[in-house]
Enzyme design. Structure first.
Site, PDB file in Angstrom:
ATOM      1  N   SER A  89       2.282   3.440   4.192  1.00  0.00           N
ATOM      2  CA  SER A  89       2.110   3.147   2.417  1.00  0.00           C
ATOM      3  C   SER A  89       1.222   3.750   1.606  1.00  0.00           C
ATOM      4  O   SER A  89       0.981   5.282   1.086  1.00  0.00           O
ATOM      5  CB  SER A  89       1.533   1.625   3.222  1.00  0.00           C
ATOM      6  OG  SER A  89       1.108   1.361   1.633  1.00  0.00           O
ATOM      7  N   HIS A 193       6.115  -2.429  -1.913  1.00  0.00           N
ATOM      8  CA  HIS A 193       6.611  -1.651  -2.225  1.00  0.00           C
ATOM      9  C   HIS A 193       8.080  -2.223  -2.473  1.00  0.00           C
ATOM     10  O   HIS A 193       9.085  -2.699  -1.031  1.00  0.00           O
ATOM     11  CB  HIS A 193       6.779  -1.030  -0.738  1.00  0.00           C
ATOM     12  CG  HIS A 193       5.652   0.018  -0.114  1.00  0.00           C
ATOM     13  ND1 HIS A 193       5.491   1.227  -1.109  1.00  0.00           N
ATOM     14  CD2 HIS A 193       4.745  -0.295   0.620  1.00  0.00           C
ATOM     15  CE1 HIS A 193       4.166   1.550  -0.902  1.00  0.00           C
ATOM     16  NE2 HIS A 193       3.562   1.123   0.584  1.00  0.00           N
TER      17      HIS A 193
END
Length: 308
Positions: A89, A193
């Protein structure tokens, strides 16, 4: 071969930066970064409570700063000699700094804008993320989709992170996929996401236009698909799109296998990715940088495996 990896949001804990600031030059370096991004990183990493550092706009630059600072304490990245770098991430921005795609200040300015944009996107709808412990990945993904949730992180070692509205996550807690032992809420402030982050993509794209990325100096493994990316331009493009697309850490670990990785070091605040590697990469030695007390062991591991 050694891979250097950086964790994502949720790895932060109150006060975790405190011992790192005691290293020579660290406080001055963090102060300069704080001025550059308009955020008191030292205070956030030493005095702020869990709720304060859960704020996306704070957590993301704090994590990148900690990752860069702890890696620097190991020595010059070129001198360390990792065969590859990767990040989970927001950790991909840390990895971009390791690879020389962005300098440290540019990486922190980008992540500050990323964090603010994602915080704004998260404020539109109450959303979150929860980790699924156990279960079959294919069964779990199908179950999540039936509930309207997104498998935002497919982490390997049987771990999937679901993201969506708080109502959807509550439904998941009551209706777990077959084989899932537990659903654990994560210390994040939004459904990262996923399509909920789409408003942040445009903001980040504009910020990226101001940057001049260099090509990676070491193998840069992207968590979009586990593929090694050869140009700085593509790394930056992937960093922009990544905020609204799932993280495939499972594919990154498959690439580590293909590359012949024999050791993995996770920068501060380490622990999450080493835990996954212990389960998914048997035979690979792992070490998490949690405090400066871990530096000597990390240097010994690097000396043994770098360039191998």
């Amino acid at each position: 071969m050694l891979v250097l990896v950086a964790p994502g949001q949720g790895a932060q804990t109150p006060g975790f930066l405190t011992p790192w600031l005691e290293l020579p030059g660290a406080a001055d370096r963090v102060a300069a970064w704080s001025d550059a991004v308009g955020l008191d990183l030292a205070r956030c990493g030493t005095e702020a409570d869990a709720d304060a550092i859960r704020d996306t706009a704070v957590a993301q630059p704090l994590l990148v700063a900690a990752g860069i600072l702890s890696a620097a304490a190991l020595g010059d990245i070129a001198g360390i000699g990792p065969g590859a770098v990767a990040g989970h991430s927001v950790g991909e921005i840390t990895a971009a700094a390791f690879a020389g795609v962005l300098d440290d200040t540019a990486a922190l300015r980008l992540v500050r804008k990323r964090g603010l944009a994602m915080a704004d996107a998260a404020a539109i709808t109450e959303t979150g993320m929860s980790a699924l412990l156990g279960g079959d990945p294919e069964t779990s993904v199908a179950h999540l989709e039936r509930l309207g949730l997104t498998p935002a992180n497919i982490n390997g070692a049987g771990q999937i992170v679901a993201a969506g509205t708080l109502e959807q996550l509550a439904a998941l807690n009551e209706d777990k996929p077959e084989g899932v032992r537990k659903v654990v809420p994560l210390k994040v402030a939004g459904a990262f996401h996923t399509s909920h982050m789409a408003p942040a993509v445009e903001t980040l794209a504009k910020a990226a236009e101001e940057l001049a990325p260099a090509d990676p100096k070491v193998t840069y493994v992207s968590n979009r698909d586990g593929r090694a990316v050869a140009t700085g331009t593509e790394v930056l493009e992937r960093l922009v799109g990544q905020v609204a697309n799932p993280v495939r850490w499972d594919l990154c670990m498959e690439t580590f296998k293909e590359l012949g990785v024999t050791a993995l070091v996770e920068v501060c605040p380490g622990g999450t990715l080493t835990g996954l590697a212990k389960r998914a990469l048997p035979g690979v030695q792992t070490l998490a940088l949690k405090t400066p007390d871990d530096l000597d062991a990390a240097r010994a591991l690097i000396s043994e495996h770098a360039g191998a």
